[in-house]
Scaffold this motif. Sequence first.
Motif, mmCIF file in Angstrom:
data_model
loop_
_atom_site.group_PDB
_atom_site.id
_atom_site.type_symbol
_atom_site.label_atom_id
_atom_site.label_comp_id
_atom_site.label_asym_id
_atom_site.label_seq_id
_atom_site.Cartn_x
_atom_site.Cartn_y
_atom_site.Cartn_z
ATOM 1 N N GLU A 144 0.824 -1.213 0.000
ATOM 2 C CA GLU A 144 0.000 0.000 0.000
ATOM 3 C C GLU A 144 0.864 1.272 0.000
ATOM 4 N N TRP A 165 10.460 2.570 -5.803
ATOM 5 C CA TRP A 165 9.700 3.362 -4.839
ATOM 6 C C TRP A 165 10.626 3.758 -3.711
ATOM 7 N N LYS A 215 3.477 1.593 -1.991
ATOM 8 C CA LYS A 215 4.020 1.730 -3.347
ATOM 9 C C LYS A 215 3.058 2.537 -4.213
ATOM 10 N N THR A 216 3.027 3.823 -3.946
ATOM 11 C CA THR A 216 2.132 4.730 -4.649
ATOM 12 C C THR A 216 2.909 5.569 -5.655
ATOM 13 N N ASP A 217 2.194 6.187 -6.596
ATOM 14 C CA ASP A 217 2.831 6.969 -7.650
ATOM 15 C C ASP A 217 3.703 8.098 -7.109
ATOM 16 N N ASP A 218 3.295 8.704 -6.002
ATOM 17 C CA ASP A 218 4.080 9.813 -5.464
ATOM 18 C C ASP A 218 5.408 9.347 -4.857
ATOM 19 N N LYS A 219 5.568 8.047 -4.671
ATOM 20 C CA LYS A 219 6.824 7.508 -4.136
ATOM 21 C C LYS A 219 7.700 6.893 -5.226
#
Length: 138
Positions: free
Chosen positions: A40, A56, A42-46
């Motif tokens: 959770e 990430w 591993k988002t685009d902003d990371k």
Amino acid sequence: MTISEKQQEVLDELGLFQDWQERYEYVIGLGKKLPAMPEEAKTDDKLIKGCQSQVWLDASAENGKVRYVADSDSVITKGMIALFVRVLDEQPADQILTADLSFIDKTGLKEHLAPTRANALNLMATQMKQRALEFAGN
């Protein structure tokens, strides 16, 4: 241990290996030892933009020091980000911002990487400093 002492430790360890393939296997092993990054997180902003693989990076501050968590979908890239995490994790933000990260050039790894992967090393170093900037002066 200071950033430069950690860098020297990495260089000394890599210097024990006779050829670049052994060095890569060692770096891949470092990546496998990285603590798992929760899915959770591993988002685009990371995501580190511009890397051939998905990488990430997240950072937080703990007791005046920056803590990094990183992951990649590529074993060699995960190993490379693990090198930076090993050197910069648990260091004060102000020291991370002024750190000379050219030690990565002395590892001999870049010469055997595709240009896009070699460029990813610079992107990783830059992103780690950017994340430390969030905690500078605290």
